[in-house]
Design a protein around this motif. Sequence first.
Motif, PDB file in Angstrom:
ATOM      1  N   PHE A 262       0.831  -1.206   0.000  1.00 24.97           N
ATOM      2  CA  PHE A 262       0.000   0.000   0.000  1.00 24.97           C
ATOM      3  C   PHE A 262       0.867   1.258   0.000  1.00 24.97           C
ATOM      4  CE2 PHE A 262      -3.704  -2.531   1.694  1.00 24.97           C
ATOM      5  CZ  PHE A 262      -4.577  -2.199   0.669  1.00 24.97           C
ATOM      6  N   ALA A 263       1.952   1.242   0.767  1.00 21.63           N
ATOM      7  CA  ALA A 263       2.836   2.410   0.806  1.00 21.63           C
ATOM      8  C   ALA A 263       3.437   2.672  -0.567  1.00 21.63           C
ATOM      9  CB  ALA A 263       3.933   2.196   1.846  1.00 21.63           C
ATOM     10  N   ARG A 264       3.861   1.609  -1.239  1.00 20.69           N
ATOM     11  CA  ARG A 264       4.417   1.778  -2.593  1.00 20.69           C
ATOM     12  C   ARG A 264       3.336   2.275  -3.570  1.00 20.69           C
ATOM     13  NH1 ARG A 264       9.761   2.542  -2.502  1.00 20.69           N
ATOM     14  NH2 ARG A 264      10.991   0.675  -2.054  1.00 20.69           N
ATOM     15  N   ALA A 265       2.158   1.681  -3.491  1.00 19.01           N
ATOM     16  CA  ALA A 265       1.096   2.042  -4.433  1.00 19.01           C
ATOM     17  C   ALA A 265       0.687   3.499  -4.280  1.00 19.01           C
ATOM     18  CB  ALA A 265      -0.112   1.128  -4.235  1.00 19.01           C
ATOM     19  N   ILE A 266       0.474   3.928  -3.032  1.00 19.61           N
ATOM     20  CA  ILE A 266       0.007   5.294  -2.792  1.00 19.61           C
ATOM     21  C   ILE A 266       1.109   6.306  -3.022  1.00 19.61           C
ATOM     22  CG2 ILE A 266      -0.858   6.876  -1.011  1.00 19.61           C
ATOM     23  CD1 ILE A 266      -2.235   4.415   0.278  1.00 19.61           C
ATOM     24  N   GLY A 267       2.301   6.007  -2.515  1.00 16.89           N
ATOM     25  CA  GLY A 267       3.368   7.007  -2.547  1.00 16.89           C
ATOM     26  C   GLY A 267       4.251   6.985  -3.757  1.00 16.89           C
ATOM     27  N   PHE A 268       4.351   5.836  -4.455  1.00 18.20           N
ATOM     28  CA  PHE A 268       5.361   5.701  -5.497  1.00 18.20           C
ATOM     29  C   PHE A 268       4.806   5.262  -6.854  1.00 18.20           C
ATOM     30  CE2 PHE A 268       7.560   5.607  -1.563  1.00 18.20           C
ATOM     31  CZ  PHE A 268       8.829   6.119  -1.791  1.00 18.20           C
ATOM     32  N   VAL A 269       3.517   4.934  -6.928  1.00 21.34           N
ATOM     33  CA  VAL A 269       2.924   4.534  -8.212  1.00 21.34           C
ATOM     34  C   VAL A 269       1.817   5.504  -8.610  1.00 21.34           C
ATOM     35  CG1 VAL A 269       1.750   2.713  -9.515  1.00 21.34           C
ATOM     36  CG2 VAL A 269       3.501   2.109  -7.823  1.00 21.34           C
ATOM     37  N   LEU A 270       0.726   5.496  -7.881  1.00 16.31           N
ATOM     38  CA  LEU A 270      -0.408   6.355  -8.233  1.00 16.31           C
ATOM     39  C   LEU A 270      -0.196   7.790  -7.769  1.00 16.31           C
ATOM     40  CD1 LEU A 270      -3.261   3.836  -7.394  1.00 16.31           C
ATOM     41  CD2 LEU A 270      -2.258   4.342  -9.627  1.00 16.31           C
ATOM     42  N   GLY A 271       0.420   7.959  -6.617  1.00 12.93           N
ATOM     43  CA  GLY A 271       0.752   9.301  -6.136  1.00 12.93           C
ATOM     44  C   GLY A 271      -0.312   9.877  -5.223  1.00 12.93           C
ATOM     45  N   PRO A 272       0.087  10.409  -4.071  1.00 14.87           N
ATOM     46  CA  PRO A 272      -0.895  10.976  -3.141  1.00 14.87           C
ATOM     47  C   PRO A 272      -1.641  12.177  -3.705  1.00 14.87           C
ATOM     48  CG  PRO A 272       1.337  11.491  -2.449  1.00 14.87           C
ATOM     49  CD  PRO A 272       1.463  10.504  -3.558  1.00 14.87           C
ATOM     50  N   GLY A 273      -0.971  12.966  -4.550  1.00 14.25           N
ATOM     51  CA  GLY A 273      -1.643  14.123  -5.133  1.00 14.25           C
ATOM     52  C   GLY A 273      -2.799  13.720  -6.024  1.00 14.25           C
ATOM     53  N   ALA A 274      -2.540  12.767  -6.941  1.00 16.56           N
ATOM     54  CA  ALA A 274      -3.588  12.307  -7.854  1.00 16.56           C
ATOM     55  C   ALA A 274      -4.710  11.608  -7.096  1.00 16.56           C
ATOM     56  CB  ALA A 274      -2.987  11.366  -8.897  1.00 16.56           C
ATOM     57  N   LEU A 275      -4.357  10.819  -6.082  1.00 17.43           N
ATOM     58  CA  LEU A 275      -5.380  10.137  -5.295  1.00 17.43           C
ATOM     59  C   LEU A 275      -6.215  11.123  -4.485  1.00 17.43           C
ATOM     60  CD1 LEU A 275      -3.304   7.055  -4.080  1.00 17.43           C
ATOM     61  CD2 LEU A 275      -5.273   6.984  -5.609  1.00 17.43           C
ATOM     62  N   ALA A 276      -5.575  12.170  -3.975  1.00 16.18           N
ATOM     63  CA  ALA A 276      -6.313  13.173  -3.211  1.00 16.18           C
ATOM     64  C   ALA A 276      -7.336  13.894  -4.086  1.00 16.18           C
ATOM     65  CB  ALA A 276      -5.341  14.183  -2.597  1.00 16.18           C
ATOM     66  N   GLU A 277      -6.998  14.125  -5.342  1.00 18.57           N
ATOM     67  CA  GLU A 277      -7.910  14.832  -6.250  1.00 18.57           C
ATOM     68  C   GLU A 277      -9.198  14.070  -6.482  1.00 18.57           C
ATOM     69  OE1 GLU A 277      -6.015  15.845  -9.879  1.00 18.57           O
ATOM     70  OE2 GLU A 277      -4.519  17.171  -8.944  1.00 18.57           O
ATOM     71  N   ILE A 278      -9.126  12.750  -6.521  1.00 18.03           N
ATOM     72  CA  ILE A 278     -10.333  11.957  -6.796  1.00 18.03           C
ATOM     73  C   ILE A 278     -10.919  11.343  -5.522  1.00 18.03           C
ATOM     74  CG2 ILE A 278      -9.576  11.448  -9.143  1.00 18.03           C
ATOM     75  CD1 ILE A 278      -8.843   8.635  -8.191  1.00 18.03           C
ATOM     76  N   GLY A 279     -10.264  11.547  -4.382  1.00 19.24           N
ATOM     77  CA  GLY A 279     -10.778  11.044  -3.114  1.00 19.24           C
ATOM     78  C   GLY A 279     -10.768   9.538  -2.991  1.00 19.24           C
ATOM     79  N   ALA A 280      -9.888   8.869  -3.725  1.00 23.67           N
ATOM     80  CA  ALA A 280      -9.903   7.402  -3.745  1.00 23.67           C
ATOM     81  C   ALA A 280      -9.476   6.796  -2.425  1.00 23.67           C
ATOM     82  CB  ALA A 280      -8.996   6.895  -4.868  1.00 23.67           C
ATOM     83  N   THR A 281      -8.577   7.457  -1.723  1.00 22.33           N
ATOM     84  CA  THR A 281      -8.076   6.866  -0.487  1.00 22.33           C
ATOM     85  C   THR A 281      -9.091   6.924   0.660  1.00 22.33           C
ATOM     86  OG1 THR A 281      -6.976   8.983  -0.046  1.00 22.33           O
ATOM     87  CG2 THR A 281      -5.627   7.200  -0.965  1.00 22.33           C
ATOM     88  N   ARG A 282     -10.147   7.702   0.486  1.00 22.21           N
ATOM     89  CA  ARG A 282     -11.176   7.746   1.528  1.00 22.21           C
ATOM     90  C   ARG A 282     -11.819   6.371   1.735  1.00 22.21           C
ATOM     91  NH1 ARG A 282     -11.533  11.721   5.061  1.00 22.21           N
ATOM     92  NH2 ARG A 282     -13.791  11.368   5.210  1.00 22.21           N
ATOM     93  N   ALA A 283     -12.031   5.673   0.632  1.00 22.83           N
ATOM     94  CA  ALA A 283     -12.628   4.338   0.739  1.00 22.83           C
ATOM     95  C   ALA A 283     -11.696   3.393   1.499  1.00 22.83           C
ATOM     96  CB  ALA A 283     -12.925   3.786  -0.650  1.00 22.83           C
ATOM     97  N   LEU A 284     -10.399   3.443   1.182  1.00 24.08           N
ATOM     98  CA  LEU A 284      -9.435   2.599   1.880  1.00 24.08           C
ATOM     99  C   LEU A 284      -9.354   2.978   3.355  1.00 24.08           C
ATOM    100  CD1 LEU A 284      -7.284   0.415   1.856  1.00 24.08           C
ATOM    101  CD2 LEU A 284      -5.614   2.142   1.111  1.00 24.08           C
ATOM    102  N   ALA A 285      -9.370   4.274   3.644  1.00 17.57           N
ATOM    103  CA  ALA A 285      -9.331   4.721   5.040  1.00 17.57           C
ATOM    104  C   ALA A 285     -10.547   4.220   5.810  1.00 17.57           C
ATOM    105  CB  ALA A 285      -9.251   6.247   5.093  1.00 17.57           C
ATOM    106  N   ALA A 286     -11.713   4.259   5.176  1.00 14.32           N
ATOM    107  CA  ALA A 286     -12.928   3.774   5.834  1.00 14.32           C
ATOM    108  C   ALA A 286     -12.848   2.272   6.094  1.00 14.32           C
ATOM    109  CB  ALA A 286     -14.146   4.104   4.977  1.00 14.32           C
ATOM    110  N   LEU A 287     -12.337   1.511   5.117  1.00 14.18           N
ATOM    111  CA  LEU A 287     -12.155   0.073   5.312  1.00 14.18           C
ATOM    112  C   LEU A 287     -11.189  -0.207   6.459  1.00 14.18           C
ATOM    113  CD1 LEU A 287     -11.892  -1.381   1.683  1.00 14.18           C
ATOM    114  CD2 LEU A 287     -13.613  -1.963   3.396  1.00 14.18           C
ATOM    115  N   ALA A 288     -10.093   0.556   6.500  1.00 10.68           N
ATOM    116  CA  ALA A 288      -9.094   0.357   7.547  1.00 10.68           C
ATOM    117  C   ALA A 288      -9.674   0.683   8.923  1.00 10.68           C
ATOM    118  CB  ALA A 288      -7.854   1.210   7.269  1.00 10.68           C
ATOM    119  N   ALA A 289     -10.413   1.785   9.024  1.00 10.95           N
ATOM    120  CA  ALA A 289     -11.016   2.170  10.303  1.00 10.95           C
ATOM    121  C   ALA A 289     -12.016   1.120  10.771  1.00 10.95           C
ATOM    122  CB  ALA A 289     -11.685   3.535  10.175  1.00 10.95           C
TER     123      ALA A 289
END
Length: 493
Positions: A262-289
């Motif tokens: 997950f660290a590689r995917a978010i930080g080194f492949v898709l990118g936190p900036g691009a993911l933040a723009e589409i809100g994709a990580t919110r779903a993962l955060a909700a699953l994790a919580a």
Amino acid sequence: MIAPSVSLLPMVAVATPLLVAVLVVVARRAPNVRETCTVVGAVATFGVVAAMLPALLHGRPPEATLFQLAPGVALSLRADAMGMVFALSASFLWILASLYAIGYMRGLGEHKQTRFYASFALCLASTFGLAFSADLLTFFVFYELLTVATYPLVIHKESGEALAAGRRYLAYLLTGGVALLLAVAIVYQAAGDLTFTAGGFAGDHLGRGGMIAVFALMILGFGTKSGIMPLHAWLPTAMVAPTPVSALLHAVAVVKAGVFGFARAIGFVLGPGALAEIGATRALAALAAATIVIASVVALRQDNLKRRLAFSTIAHLSYIVLGLSILSEVAWDGALLHLVNHAALKITLFFCAGAIYVRAHLDHVSQLDGIGRRMPFTMAAFGLAALGLAGLPPMGGYVSKATLVLGAFDAGEVAFGLVLLGSGLFTAAYLFPIVYRAFFLPPATEDRGDASPFMVVPLSATAAVALVLGFGDLLRMGELATAVAGAVVGVLP
């Protein structure tokens, strides 16, 4: 731009455990030689990994190309800061796990010990290949090799229960591997490149729909190994394996590979900036919580000690995933620190569970009355690790959990911050009663005596490491984690 340095050391770090596996098989008729090869190989591997640290800290991460598959496509290794955080932790703990495994396997007279030690070494070779992967394809190859190498360990007892656990293990993890392979193919088709880049490289090429599809596939691929609910069912059943294997699964290799992915995917492949723009990580955060809360509640109901620790692992892995999903530098720092702290704490708890089983033949919480009086060193280490996992000072878990909570509030994610805060109470609720039983209830028997030194020394050492991590960053882990977080999340808009 950091200039890498060409070096054979990343290859040697992967090759040394492979050599250990070969030597273990060759020495199969000489148990002392076989076990000496395991321990010496573990020490040598840690030395090789540590030898790469000076170059990295001077801004020249060692890298090597294994071989070229096609023009522009190669299997490559690179010892960057994130990989070093993972590899230093895994290589150091392998030394202690090797010593512990000798005491455990001899103490129970386990069968097929040569296969056990060889498979153990192959798992570590795959882990270091994964830690030092320079690109997504290399990562995928070692990620799947880790699944295959661990299978003989899961089914080690060869009972009906063990074989059923092995089938479930393969069904979940290989299905996740297929999802990850599809993600790799889509990324390469769109971007024409797979090289890990701080801040990501694929976001500009995939588009919104492509980003969502790839991220969903990666959640399946990495979520299986990291135990995100509902992809977790293989993990508790795998506790049928010998306790050194459980420690390997939970602290050093398999599940940590998932959160590292997950660290590689978010930080080194898709990118936190691009993911933040589409809100994709919110779903993962909700699953994790949700996983943190549900797994903690389920852990409260488990009487089998290893199963209780297994659900604890599921919850604590999601601490790391939640920290990565929040997309703040402080939360990332806490997530990477917790990757290290959790490894030291959880391996201690599993080591203690195995020592209790070998010495007293007990494996249920309800059987542990007075066990602290019978096995004081083992249960003292258990108590320290329980403190750390609950996030209390002076253990290292306090540092990483506090950083995660601060990161959540710093990013304005109050609900997630409260989940992280409340999870400490859950952890205390399912671990502290064990400590109370051990030291404050009368023992069922007057039999006294701790486990073998081969087991007590490693579990005491891992507890000491967790304590040291609470006072300061061991081997500059904190600086490495902060460097990674700054490089990755610094691209956020």
